[in-house]
Design an enzyme around this catalytic site. Sequence first.
Site, PDB file in Angstrom:
ATOM      1  N   ALA A 127      11.130 -22.921   2.622  1.00 46.42           N
ATOM      2  CA  ALA A 127       9.868 -22.517   3.019  1.00 46.42           C
ATOM      3  C   ALA A 127       9.329 -21.363   2.825  1.00 46.42           C
ATOM      4  O   ALA A 127       9.623 -20.552   4.155  1.00 46.42           O
ATOM      5  CB  ALA A 127       8.890 -23.174   4.759  1.00 46.42           C
ATOM      6  N   GLY A 128       9.421 -21.004   2.221  1.00 46.13           N
ATOM      7  CA  GLY A 128       8.832 -19.337   1.856  1.00 46.13           C
ATOM      8  C   GLY A 128       7.370 -19.613   1.171  1.00 46.13           C
ATOM      9  O   GLY A 128       6.487 -19.532   2.640  1.00 46.13           O
ATOM     10  N   PHE A 153      15.444 -14.301   6.937  1.00 48.30           N
ATOM     11  CA  PHE A 153      14.877 -13.244   6.556  1.00 48.30           C
ATOM     12  C   PHE A 153      13.454 -12.616   7.466  1.00 48.30           C
ATOM     13  O   PHE A 153      12.669 -12.122   7.389  1.00 48.30           O
ATOM     14  CB  PHE A 153      14.268 -13.287   5.508  1.00 48.30           C
ATOM     15  CG  PHE A 153      14.760 -14.116   4.428  1.00 48.30           C
ATOM     16  CD1 PHE A 153      15.431 -13.235   3.855  1.00 48.30           C
ATOM     17  CD2 PHE A 153      14.036 -15.110   3.374  1.00 48.30           C
ATOM     18  CE1 PHE A 153      16.311 -13.137   2.107  1.00 48.30           C
ATOM     19  CE2 PHE A 153      15.016 -15.472   1.745  1.00 48.30           C
ATOM     20  CZ  PHE A 153      16.390 -14.674   2.169  1.00 48.30           C
ATOM     21  N   ARG A 264       9.912  22.527 -11.077  1.00 46.98           N
ATOM     22  CA  ARG A 264      11.056  22.746 -12.783  1.00 46.98           C
ATOM     23  C   ARG A 264      10.596  22.499 -14.167  1.00 46.98           C
ATOM     24  O   ARG A 264       9.126  22.816 -14.345  1.00 46.98           O
ATOM     25  CB  ARG A 264      11.102  20.913 -12.281  1.00 46.98           C
ATOM     26  CG  ARG A 264      12.135  20.235 -14.248  1.00 46.98           C
ATOM     27  CD  ARG A 264      13.100  20.743 -13.949  1.00 46.98           C
ATOM     28  NE  ARG A 264      13.702  19.792 -14.969  1.00 46.98           N
ATOM     29  CZ  ARG A 264      15.162  19.563 -14.747  1.00 46.98           C
ATOM     30  NH1 ARG A 264      15.606  21.079 -14.773  1.00 46.98           N
ATOM     31  NH2 ARG A 264      15.381  19.431 -15.972  1.00 46.98           N
ATOM     32  N   GLN A 333      10.951   8.530 -12.682  1.00 50.20           N
ATOM     33  CA  GLN A 333      11.079   8.785 -14.518  1.00 50.20           C
ATOM     34  C   GLN A 333      10.551  10.979 -14.556  1.00 50.20           C
ATOM     35  O   GLN A 333      11.436  11.689 -15.135  1.00 50.20           O
ATOM     36  CB  GLN A 333       9.708   8.467 -15.103  1.00 50.20           C
ATOM     37  CG  GLN A 333       9.696   8.496 -16.726  1.00 50.20           C
ATOM     38  CD  GLN A 333      11.366   7.928 -17.217  1.00 50.20           C
ATOM     39  OE1 GLN A 333      11.764   7.029 -16.953  1.00 50.20           O
ATOM     40  NE2 GLN A 333      11.495   8.474 -18.691  1.00 50.20           N
ATOM     41  N   GLU A 360       4.704 -11.031   3.908  1.00 45.60           N
ATOM     42  CA  GLU A 360       3.392 -11.231   3.575  1.00 45.60           C
ATOM     43  C   GLU A 360       2.657 -11.494   2.504  1.00 45.60           C
ATOM     44  O   GLU A 360       1.618 -11.729   2.535  1.00 45.60           O
ATOM     45  CB  GLU A 360       3.282  -9.829   4.196  1.00 45.60           C
ATOM     46  CG  GLU A 360       2.083 -10.322   5.195  1.00 45.60           C
ATOM     47  CD  GLU A 360       2.545 -10.200   6.744  1.00 45.60           C
ATOM     48  OE1 GLU A 360       2.489  -9.997   7.572  1.00 45.60           O
ATOM     49  OE2 GLU A 360       3.966 -10.321   6.621  1.00 45.60           O
TER      50      GLU A 360
END
Length: 377
Positions: A127-128, A153, A264, A333, A360
């Site tokens: 039951a998720g 969980f 940078r 990235q 949630e």
Amino acid sequence: MLLTEQQEMIKSVARSIAKDYIEPRAMEVDKTGEFPWDNIKVMAENGLFGVHVPEEYGGVGSDMISHVAVVEEIAKVCASTSVALSTQALATAPFLIAGTEEQKKKYVTALATGESLGSFGITEPGAGSDVASLKTTAVPDGNDYILNGQKVFITNAGESGIYVFVTRTSEHRTKGITLFIVEDGTPGLSFGKKEDKMGIRGSVTREVLLENVRVPKENMLGAEGEGFKILMKVFNETRPVVGAQATGIAQGALDYCLDYVKERKQFGKEIHQFQMVQSKLADMAMKIESSRLLVQKAARMLDNEDKNVAGYSSMAKCFASDTAMEVTTDAVQLVGGYGYIKEYPVERMMRDAKITQIYEGTNQIQRVIIANHLINE
């Protein structure tokens, strides 16, 4: 969206705590996976667990706007620590929505002051997203109920003093669901191993086992069969909080990137001077600001008790978490090879962001809710 003087003050307090106490240990918390009890203590001492809770129950007596602002500030520097705030809100919500006066005074006060942590046992192996398919049972026995089942969980499990469990009291799919309060140390309540997670590693997640756990009828939270209805109202309140958490993670990643691209140098100049970098930064900033406004809108609707909040709560959670995943990926990235190394925070933020798209209610479920809201409006 402009904040009031009080809301700005609360946000400022959270920002100071985040910078002075929480940020310096964020890397260590992630690396060791240890529960940050020192962070919990400082947040409790400054009232951050009860920002939106009425003063009569130990809270600050402010509002949801202030609460989401606090969560964002903490998540900006340490997502693991911010989970303690969002989970405390999750555990507190059913009491504020459906609790008796006695339950509020006993349990909400402990949660709002940080005297005790709370957990909400919803998810099960089968039951998720389909929470109504839960199997955990609560069977009446005299003046008590006997709880049996398995939850997975569960955040703060094994650390919390107060648990709320979603159980089945009849076979009706939704009207057979009832909530019960179980205190830590109750015979039959036990916990599995601490899960080794990709992100939010300083937040404890465990399996919970309920084996003939006996609780008095007075521990029923809300009326019998009203659990599903209460749970949906809880999600309306907590999804914007996850949205705030996601917004904070994204903002933290952008803040680090901005400092990095100004320092940078490549091809003889700072990389922020390249238009491709500028375009990426602009996109990141626009999406974060949009996320923040959606979260604040949903929070304001909750403060105003707007009956149409469900769709907007899902929008806030869904958009902000998708943004967090995108922004943190872009941050890695932009920082390049250094961004892939644990010494730099953006790789942690990228790992932390992923869970906001899952818990949630997954973002796929959020889109179903949003569509239903639009169609039935």
